[in-house]
Design an enzyme around this catalytic site. Structure first.
Site, PDB file in Angstrom:
ATOM      1  NE  ARG A   1       0.438  -9.234   1.761  1.00 56.68           N
ATOM      2  CZ  ARG A   1      -0.152  -9.334   2.931  1.00 56.68           C
ATOM      3  NH1 ARG A   1      -1.037 -10.190   3.431  1.00 56.68           N
ATOM      4  NH2 ARG A   1       0.014  -8.310   3.971  1.00 56.68           N
TER       5      ARG A   1
ATOM      6  CG  ASP B   1      -6.732  -8.791   7.622  1.00 58.45           C
ATOM      7  OD1 ASP B   1      -5.850  -8.760   8.545  1.00 58.45           O
ATOM      8  OD2 ASP B   1      -6.597  -7.967   6.513  1.00 58.45           O
TER       9      ASP B   1
ATOM     10  CG  HIS C   1      -6.256  -5.138  11.346  1.00 56.34           C
ATOM     11  ND1 HIS C   1      -5.013  -4.706  11.091  1.00 56.34           N
ATOM     12  CD2 HIS C   1      -6.330  -5.720   9.940  1.00 56.34           C
ATOM     13  CE1 HIS C   1      -4.425  -5.233  10.154  1.00 56.34           C
ATOM     14  NE2 HIS C   1      -5.184  -5.805   9.500  1.00 56.34           N
TER      15      HIS C   1
ATOM     16  NE  ARG D   1      -2.089  -1.216   3.681  1.00 55.74           N
ATOM     17  CZ  ARG D   1      -1.402  -0.345   4.607  1.00 55.74           C
ATOM     18  NH1 ARG D   1      -1.978   1.111   4.284  1.00 55.74           N
ATOM     19  NH2 ARG D   1      -0.652  -0.536   5.554  1.00 55.74           N
TER      20      ARG D   1
ATOM     21  CE  LYS E   1      -3.535 -10.288  11.855  1.00 55.08           C
ATOM     22  NZ  LYS E   1      -4.630  -9.864  10.886  1.00 55.08           N
ATOM     23  CB  THR E   2      -2.493 -15.909   9.454  1.00 54.04           C
ATOM     24  OG1 THR E   2      -2.889 -14.423   9.000  1.00 54.04           O
ATOM     25  CG2 THR E   2      -3.050 -16.803   8.260  1.00 54.04           C
TER      26      THR E   2
ATOM     27  CB  SER F   1       3.021  -8.053   9.994  1.00 50.58           C
ATOM     28  OG  SER F   1       3.330  -8.867   8.971  1.00 50.58           O
TER      29      SER F   1
ATOM     30  CE  LYS G   1      -5.541  -4.575   5.736  1.00 53.84           C
ATOM     31  NZ  LYS G   1      -6.199  -5.326   6.366  1.00 53.84           N
TER      32      LYS G   1
END
Length: 525
Positions: free
Chosen positions: A315, A251, A214, A53, A236-237, A232, A195
Site C-alpha cells: 500500500r 474511499d 464506502h 486489518r 472503483k479507484t 476490491s 478504518k
C-alpha cells in the site's frame, strides 16, 4: 496550541511531539530507524506480522445507549466495560514513560458533520500515516482543537491473557462509543486507524440522518457528482480517477443536507503491480510525504511493485494534494449518478443496467462481486462475495439502516442508479473474456454525460433489470449476456444459479421488516 495532554492519562511522558510537519516526521522516522527511504525520497515501512486489518480482533464495548443501535454478530463483537478498562490501562502503561507522537486531524470535510480526532502513538510513521489519511487542520483550527474522539495506538503491547479473557488473539482493537475512545494493541497495521474512524463515522452519521458510504466520488465541470461503489478488484479507484473530472475522494464519503463530502484528506492505494502507464496518477503520487507499506526495494531503494513476497496488500498513503486533478474543497453537491461496480466472474450480469430505487437498495445491501478462484489451470469456478453496503466490516448498525437512508436520498435528490459489470462475458472465468476497460469506460461515460437515458431499454430476464439495446462504444451483442455465450442453455443455468445465490444471501436481512420489503426487488426465482 491545546496542551491538555494530562487528560490522556499517561504517566511520566518524556516528550510530546505534537502535530509535527511532514519534514519533522520524516526526520524522526529516519532517526528512529523506522524504515528506509526509497530512491525517490518516499519513506518505506514494514507493518510487521500484520499486513492487513484484523477483523476478528475488533470489538465494541457493550453498554447503553450504543448497545441498542449496534448490530451485534460476526462483524460487531461485544466486549465488557471491565475488559476494555483493563486493556486501555495496559495500552496507557505501554505509552507512558516514552516520547510520544500526538497528531490531531479532522474526519469529514463538511463543517456540520466533521469529527475532531486525536491519535496517540509512540511510532513516528503512524503519526505520518494519519496525517496523510485524515484532513489536516490549519494553524487556526489547531489552536482551538478539541478532540471529539481519541485513539490510543499501543501497537507494541499485546494481551497475554487473551485466552483467559475469551478473546480471539493477543491483538485487540476496541471502540468505546460512550467514552469516545478507541484502543489498538498488538498490530502495527496503519489501516486499523483509518478504518476504525470510518467505523465510528458509520455509527455517528446515520443516527443524525446522514449517510456514510464506502465509495469513491468525482465531480464534472458542470458540478455533476458521481459516486462509485465496489468491492476490491471491481475498478472503483481506476474508474473514479478520470482526467476530465475532479476527484473528491477514493474511499470514504458522507452525504448530508449540503451534499457529498470526503471523510479523508488522502488516499490509500494498493501498489501491487502498480504501473505508471495504466495508473499514472497513483504512480506519480508516490513521492516525498507519501508513505509506502510492505513493498520490496533493492539496495538502492528502487521499489519493485511486482514483488508481492511480503504481501499482495502492498500500500501507499499520500495526501490528496498529490493528485493534481482533485477537488480542493473535498466536497460537492448532491450526486446526479450512483454506480455500483461488480466484477461478475460467473459471466452472467450485463455490462450496464439501470436500477429502480428499490433495486438500488437491494443491490446496495447485496454488495456483490465474484472473485476468480485461482489462476491455475482447470479452476474455473468463481467465488461469490457479498458485503453489505459494499463495506460490511465497517458497519456497526444494521445494514438496512444504511439502505433506507440511501433510498430516501435517491428519492429526495432524483438520483439515477446503475449497475456496471466489469467482470466476465461470454462464459464464466476460464471460458469467457473479461470486459475491456474501453467497453466499461463507454458505459460509464454514457451514464455521466446522460446519453444512456436516450437508449431504448429491454428487460434482462430473471433479474428484471433494464438494459440498453444499443449503446455507443459497446458492441451490441455484449449488452445482453445471453448473446455472448456459445451455449444459451448453459448461460440460463448459470444465470439461475447466481440468482439463487443472491436470494440465499439476502435472507440474512429479512430479520427486520425493511429487509423483507427490499427483498422484493431481487431476482425472481
Amino acid at each position: 496550541m491545546t496542551r491538555d495532554f494530562e487528560s490522556l492519562g499517561l504517566a511520566d511522558i518524556k516528550k510530546v511531539y505534537h502535530n509535527l510537519s511532514y519534514d519533522e516526521l520524516f526526520n524522526h522516522e529516519v532517526k528512529n530507524g523506522e524504515g528506509r527511504v526509497s530512491s525517490n525520497g518516499t519513506f518505506m515501512v514494514d507493518t510487521g506480522v500484520f499486513t492487513g486489518r484484523s477483523p476478528k480482533d475488533k470489538y465494541f464495548v457493550k453498554q447503553d445507549p450504543s448497545g441498542k443501535f449496534i448490530a451485534w454478530g460476526k462483524v460487531n463483537k461485544p466486549i465488557s466495560k471491565e475488559l476494555f478498562t483493563k486493556l486501555l490501562s495496559k495500552a496507557k502503561a505501554q505509552l507512558s514513560g516514552k516520547e510520544i507522537y500526538v497528531q490531531d486531524a479532522f474526519c469529514g470535510a463538511s463543517a456540520k458533520s466533521k469529527k475532531a480526532v486525536r491519535f496517540v502513538t509512540e511510532v513516528a510513521w503512524q503519526a505520518h500515516f494519519v496525517k496523510n489519511m485524515f484532513i489536516r487542520p490549519n494553524d487556526n483550527e489547531l489552536a482551538n482543537f478539541k478532540p471529539d474522539f481519541v485513539v490510543y495506538n499501543a501497537c507494541k503491547c499485546v494481551n497475554d491473557e487473551w485466552q483467559k479473557d475469551g478473546l480471539n488473539s493477543e491483538v485487540f482493537v476496541i471502540f468505546n462509543v460512550e467514552e469516545n475512545v478507541a484502543v489498538i494493541g498488538g498490530t502495527w497495521y496503519g489501516g486499523e486507524m483509518k478504518k476504525g474512524i470510518f467505523s465510528m463515522m458509520n455509527y455517528w452519521l446515520p443516527l443524525e440522518g446522514k449517510l456514510s458510504m464506502h465509495c469513491s466520488a468525482n465531480v464534472g465541470k458542470d458540478g455533476d457528482t458521481a459516486l462509485f461503489f465496489g468491492l476490491s478488484g471491481t475498478g472503483k479507484t481506476t474508474l473514479s480517477t478520470d482526467p476530465h473530472r475532479k476527484l473528491i475522494g477514493d474511499d470514504e464519503h458522507g452525504w448530508d443536507d449540503e451534499g457529498v463530502f470526503n471523510f479523508e484528506g488522502g488516499c490509500y492505494a494498493k501498489c501491487i503491480n502498480l504501473d505508471p502507464d495504466s495508473e499514472p496518477e497513483i504512480y506519480n503520487a508516490i513521492r516525498r510525504d507519501a508513505l509506502l507499506e510492505n513493498v520490496v526495494a533493492d539496495a538502492n531503494g528502487v521499489v519493485d511493485y511486482k514483488d508481492g513476497s511480503k504481501t499482495e496488500n502492498t500500500r501507499v498513503s499520500y495526501p490528496i494534494e498529490h493528485i493534481d486533478n482533485h477537488e480542493p474543497s473535498l466536497s460537492a453537491s448532491h450526486p446526479k449518478n450512483i454506480i455500483f461496480l461488480t466484477a461478475d466472474a460467473f459471466g452472467v450480469l450485463p455490462p450496464v443496467a439501470k436500477l429502480t430505487k428499490e433495486q438500488a437498495m437491494y443491490y446496495f445491501l447485496s454488495g456483490y462481486t465474484a472473485k476468480v478462484a485461482g489462476t491455475e489451470r482447470g479452476i474455473t469456478e468463481p467465488v461469490a462475495t457479498f458485503s453489505a453496503c459494499f463495506g460490511e466490516p465497517f458497519m456497526p448498525l444494521h445494514p438496512t439502516a444504511y439502505a433506507k437512508l440511501l433510498g430516501e436520498k435517491i428519492d429526495k435528490h432524483g438520483v439515477s442508479v446503475y449497475l456496471v459489470n466489469t467482470g466476465w462475458s461470454g462464459g464464466a472465468y476460464g471460458v469467457g473474456k473479461r470486459m475491456s476497460i474501453k467497453a466499461t469506460r463507454a458505459c460509464i461515460n454514457a451514464i455521466l454525460d446522460g446519453s444512456i437515458k436516450n437508449c431504448e431499454f429491454e428487460n434482462f430476464d430473471k433479474f428484471n433489470l433494464a438494459i440498453p439495446k444499443e449503446l455507443s462504444g459497446v458492441e451490441t451483442k455484449l449488452l445482453n449476456p445471453i448473446n455472448t455465450w456459445a451455449n444459451q442453455d448453459e448461460y440460463i443455468a448459470q444465470r439461475d444459479k447466481l440468482a439463487t445465490m443472491f436470494s440465499e444471501n439476502f435472507k440474512r436481512y429479512e430479520d427486520v421488516k425493511e429487509g423483507v420489503e427490499f427483498a422484493k426487488a431481487g431476482p425472481k426465482l
